[in-house]
Motif scaffolding. Structure first.
Motif, PDB file in Angstrom:
ATOM      1  N   THR A 222       0.798  -1.350   0.070  1.00 55.12           N
ATOM      2  CA  THR A 222      -0.043  -0.005  -0.009  1.00 55.12           C
ATOM      3  C   THR A 222       0.898   1.141  -0.014  1.00 55.12           C
ATOM      4  O   THR A 222       0.534   2.498  -0.201  1.00 55.12           O
ATOM      5  N   LYS A 223       2.276   1.115   0.354  1.00 54.44           N
ATOM      6  CA  LYS A 223       3.010   2.392   0.551  1.00 54.44           C
ATOM      7  C   LYS A 223       4.365   1.923  -0.120  1.00 54.44           C
ATOM      8  O   LYS A 223       4.780   0.677   0.327  1.00 54.44           O
ATOM      9  N   GLY A 224       5.074   2.451  -0.953  1.00 49.31           N
ATOM     10  CA  GLY A 224       6.479   2.140  -1.322  1.00 49.31           C
ATOM     11  C   GLY A 224       6.398   0.949  -2.374  1.00 49.31           C
ATOM     12  O   GLY A 224       5.382   1.093  -3.068  1.00 49.31           O
ATOM     13  N   ARG A 225       7.125  -0.029  -2.193  1.00 50.81           N
ATOM     14  CA  ARG A 225       7.350  -1.183  -2.997  1.00 50.81           C
ATOM     15  C   ARG A 225       7.822  -2.224  -2.431  1.00 50.81           C
ATOM     16  O   ARG A 225       8.039  -2.355  -1.071  1.00 50.81           O
ATOM     17  N   THR A 226       7.753  -3.378  -2.923  1.00 46.70           N
ATOM     18  CA  THR A 226       7.853  -4.768  -2.649  1.00 46.70           C
ATOM     19  C   THR A 226       9.527  -4.853  -2.882  1.00 46.70           C
ATOM     20  O   THR A 226      10.231  -4.135  -3.472  1.00 46.70           O
ATOM     21  N   PHE A 227      10.192  -6.132  -2.824  1.00 44.48           N
ATOM     22  CA  PHE A 227      11.534  -6.241  -2.888  1.00 44.48           C
ATOM     23  C   PHE A 227      11.769  -6.490  -4.364  1.00 44.48           C
ATOM     24  O   PHE A 227      10.895  -6.922  -5.343  1.00 44.48           O
TER      25      PHE A 227
ATOM     26  N   GLU B 181       5.169   3.501  14.756  1.00 47.12           N
ATOM     27  CA  GLU B 181       5.347   4.794  13.929  1.00 47.12           C
ATOM     28  C   GLU B 181       6.461   4.359  13.026  1.00 47.12           C
ATOM     29  O   GLU B 181       7.288   5.234  13.006  1.00 47.12           O
ATOM     30  N   LEU B 182       6.259   3.305  12.209  1.00 40.03           N
ATOM     31  CA  LEU B 182       7.277   3.110  11.179  1.00 40.03           C
ATOM     32  C   LEU B 182       6.705   3.664   9.960  1.00 40.03           C
ATOM     33  O   LEU B 182       5.618   3.606   9.620  1.00 40.03           O
ATOM     34  N   ALA B 183       7.599   4.046   9.006  1.00 38.55           N
ATOM     35  CA  ALA B 183       7.091   4.414   7.611  1.00 38.55           C
ATOM     36  C   ALA B 183       8.245   4.203   6.540  1.00 38.55           C
ATOM     37  O   ALA B 183       9.625   4.027   6.810  1.00 38.55           O
ATOM     38  N   VAL B 184       7.903   4.196   5.265  1.00 43.72           N
ATOM     39  CA  VAL B 184       9.015   4.140   4.262  1.00 43.72           C
ATOM     40  C   VAL B 184      10.011   5.176   4.336  1.00 43.72           C
ATOM     41  O   VAL B 184       9.766   6.331   4.550  1.00 43.72           O
ATOM     42  N   GLY B 185      11.137   4.642   4.266  1.00 47.42           N
ATOM     43  CA  GLY B 185      12.374   5.514   4.469  1.00 47.42           C
ATOM     44  C   GLY B 185      12.959   5.379   5.967  1.00 47.42           C
ATOM     45  O   GLY B 185      14.077   5.872   6.072  1.00 47.42           O
ATOM     46  N   LYS B 186      12.237   4.914   6.915  1.00 46.71           N
ATOM     47  CA  LYS B 186      12.623   4.848   7.964  1.00 46.71           C
ATOM     48  C   LYS B 186      13.364   3.629   8.266  1.00 46.71           C
ATOM     49  O   LYS B 186      13.370   2.710   7.282  1.00 46.71           O
ATOM     50  N   THR B 187      14.025   3.239   9.469  1.00 52.15           N
ATOM     51  CA  THR B 187      14.730   1.905   9.643  1.00 52.15           C
ATOM     52  C   THR B 187      14.105   1.161  10.806  1.00 52.15           C
ATOM     53  O   THR B 187      13.403   1.605  11.636  1.00 52.15           O
ATOM     54  N   VAL B 188      14.176  -0.147  10.679  1.00 56.00           N
ATOM     55  CA  VAL B 188      13.824  -0.932  11.689  1.00 56.00           C
ATOM     56  C   VAL B 188      14.989  -1.938  12.197  1.00 56.00           C
ATOM     57  O   VAL B 188      15.773  -2.339  11.109  1.00 56.00           O
TER      58      VAL B 188
ATOM     59  N   VAL C  66       5.410  -0.817   2.762  1.00 54.58           N
ATOM     60  CA  VAL C  66       4.292  -1.331   3.641  1.00 54.58           C
ATOM     61  C   VAL C  66       3.563  -1.942   3.088  1.00 54.58           C
ATOM     62  O   VAL C  66       2.689  -1.542   2.070  1.00 54.58           O
ATOM     63  N   SER C  67       2.964  -3.091   3.701  1.00 49.44           N
ATOM     64  CA  SER C  67       2.077  -4.101   3.127  1.00 49.44           C
ATOM     65  C   SER C  67       0.691  -4.148   3.964  1.00 49.44           C
ATOM     66  O   SER C  67       0.931  -3.970   5.380  1.00 49.44           O
ATOM     67  N   THR C  68      -0.413  -4.305   3.281  1.00 43.94           N
ATOM     68  CA  THR C  68      -1.798  -4.823   4.246  1.00 43.94           C
ATOM     69  C   THR C  68      -2.098  -5.947   4.119  1.00 43.94           C
ATOM     70  O   THR C  68      -2.187  -6.202   2.730  1.00 43.94           O
ATOM     71  N   ALA C  69      -2.418  -6.857   4.782  1.00 47.30           N
ATOM     72  CA  ALA C  69      -2.921  -7.992   4.638  1.00 47.30           C
ATOM     73  C   ALA C  69      -4.365  -8.131   3.981  1.00 47.30           C
ATOM     74  O   ALA C  69      -5.124  -7.501   4.791  1.00 47.30           O
TER      75      ALA C  69
END
Length: 494
Positions: free
Chosen positions: A202-207, A228-235, A247-250
């Motif tokens: 739903t946001k960004g891209r897949t691998f 509070e994670l988002a595309v561009g941040k790190t985990v 970011v994926s949505t089941a």
């Protein structure tokens, strides 16, 4: 002449025709509604299974469970370095393979070479536990009464015979927070199978296929919102930072894992080089799944094969109960009503023929053959059946539309699949207890909205039932009509 007489007789006997058509319509409508609801149940169950297996997966292969007492299970251990500063935060990560059972990565190739296997891909399911906190040192307090009363003792010193001050330690302890989340290592070169396929980006891209060893991650939307994670941040996983690219949505509302990373990276952080926990298999023929399962179990020892049908047996809750009712009670109820409608239509038609003795006898006296009289009766019954079919289809479609519009919510609870688990996976309901993608150990509850789709096949079956009902009713009446004699009509006239 045939159609003229047919139209005139149907118009003259509208009430009788409506009764016959209504009876058939009731049975046909019930068949349509039950069939559409059953179809909706099957789709709901497929949606539940896809939340674990992913789209297109027919079965999974896992390591066979270790025998009790064989020492194949582990328990989590956390070690902390001693530090002088008691206020300094202690932190450690523990990455654990879910279920503590792994297969060699070569198993994926072995499974893929089996007859009937269209595709096979491996995955590594992990649980990451991060422990943060600090120790506080206790304070020693001397026992004053002991110190004063110890003089002159055998040891000659204060505080007791061993020369040591007597007292106790008060306070101190430890305060730690435990953060647990699931990580799934996916083969980025083959993204057509596995749990990630049940989610949409739903946001960004897949691998990308080239990111086999890149420090990138896709996070589930619910987990991203919580942390509070988002595309561009790190985990961070075990001290390694992964850049979030998507970011994926089941689809089912519950993802198979919180974080997805490339398979090779998952093997590295878990110290499980060339290991996988699950092999996701797609059969070349959906009708040969049992045959493929038997072949894998025979040719690859030490494995447990779980099909979608096996997992469906573990589904409980209102979805399972409603599905059982629709497939058993609903099916037999619709058959019983349909048979009753056919019998009532036949008896009413036969009774109508009995009341038309003078009419058919007169027609025979005028030269009508028995076959022509029979065809006339069958024609009337067939029209009644078609009328009942049209009415039944309309009522059935309306009922299915109401079910879809209301969309009642059913719950599906998935229990243990029984394949390849040990250690913590057996009975824990917390984050560590989840068996991960394809090997669910802790119960998992999903809410599914029920729909009632009506297929073209169901409509065709309804038309066929309408024609059959008309023919059965016509057979009853035609048999009675063919036995009438002109003399019977003359006696009625007299």
């Amino acid at each position: 002449m045939f159609f003229t007489y047919l139209r005139r007789e149907l118009r003259r006997r509208r009430k009788a025709a409506l009764v016959v058509a209504s009876g058939l319509a009731l049975g046909i409508a019930l068949v349509i509604i039950v069939s559409s609801v059953s179809s909706g149940m099957n789709k709901a169950q497929d949606k539940v299974l896809e939340s674990l297996y992913g789209l297109g997966t027919d079965m999974t292969v896992t390591k066979a469970a270790a025998a009790p007492g064989s020492g194949g299970n582990e328990r989590p251990r956390f070690e902390f370095d001693a530090k002088d500063d008691e206020d300094e935060t202690q932190s450690t990560d523990r990455v654990m393979v879910q279920g503590f059972q792994t297969l060699a990565a070569t198993t994926v190739d072995k499974v893929g070479k089996q007859d009937g296997v269209a595709d096979a891909v491996g995955g590594l399911s992990l649980t990451v536990m991060k422990v943060d906190g600090q120790f506080s040192r206790g304070q020693f307090k001397q026992d004053q009464s002991s110190g004063q009363g110890g003089q002159g003792g055998p040891g000659g010193g204060q505080g007791g015979g061993n020369g040591q001050p007597q007292g106790r330690v008060e306070g101190g302890g430890a305060s730690f927070d435990v953060n647990s989340f699931t990580v799934y290592g996916t083969d980025v070169t083959q993204q057509g199978l596995g749990p990630l396929t049940s989610s949409k980006i739903t946001k960004g891209r897949t691998f990308k296929a080239t990111e086999t060893d890149a420090k990138v991650a896709v996070v589930d939307s619910a987990y991203a919102k919580e942390k509070e994670l988002a595309v561009g941040k790190t985990v961070t996983i075990s001290g390694t930072k992964y850049s979030i690219v998507g970011v994926s949505t089941a689809d089912s509302g519950d993802a198979a894992a919180n974080v997805y990373i490339p398979l090779k990276q998952a093997q590295t952080v878990a110290d499980s080089k060339d290991k996988v926990t699950t092999v996701y298999v797609q059969a070349s023929d959906s009708q040969a799944i049992d045959t493929v399962k038997a072949a894998i179990q025979k040719n690859i020892s030490g494995t447990t094969v779980t099909t979608s049908a096996d997992l469906a047996d573990t589904v409980s809750g209102s979805l399972s109960t409603a599905s059982d009712l629709a497939s058993s009670v609903g099916k037999w109820l619709s058959i019983a009503v349909l048979v009753a409608a056919f019998l009532v239509a036949g008896l009413l038609t036969s009774s109508a023929v009995s009341r038309r003795v003078r009419e058919f006898g007169t027609l025979k006296a005028l030269g009508w053959k028995s076959g022509r009289v029979t065809r006339q009766v069958v024609g009337e019954a067939l029209v009644n059946g078609l009328m009942g079919g049209v009415l039944g289809i309309a009522v059935g479609l309306a009922g299915a539309y109401v079910v879809t519009a209301v969309s009642p919510t059913l719950t599906a609870q998935l229990g243990s699949t029984g394949g390849g688990r040990g250690g913590m996976g057996g009975g824990m309901g917390g984050p560590m207890g989840g068996g991960g993608p394809g090997r669910q150990t802790a119960s998992k509850t999903l809410d599914i909205a029920l729909t009632a789709p009506v297929s073209l096949t169901t409509i065709l079956v309804a038309v066929g039932l309408a024609v059959a009902g008309g023919l059965i009713a016509g057979a009853f009446g035609g048999w009675r009509a063919s036995r009438l004699r002109p003399a019977d009509a003359l006696r009625r006239v007299a």
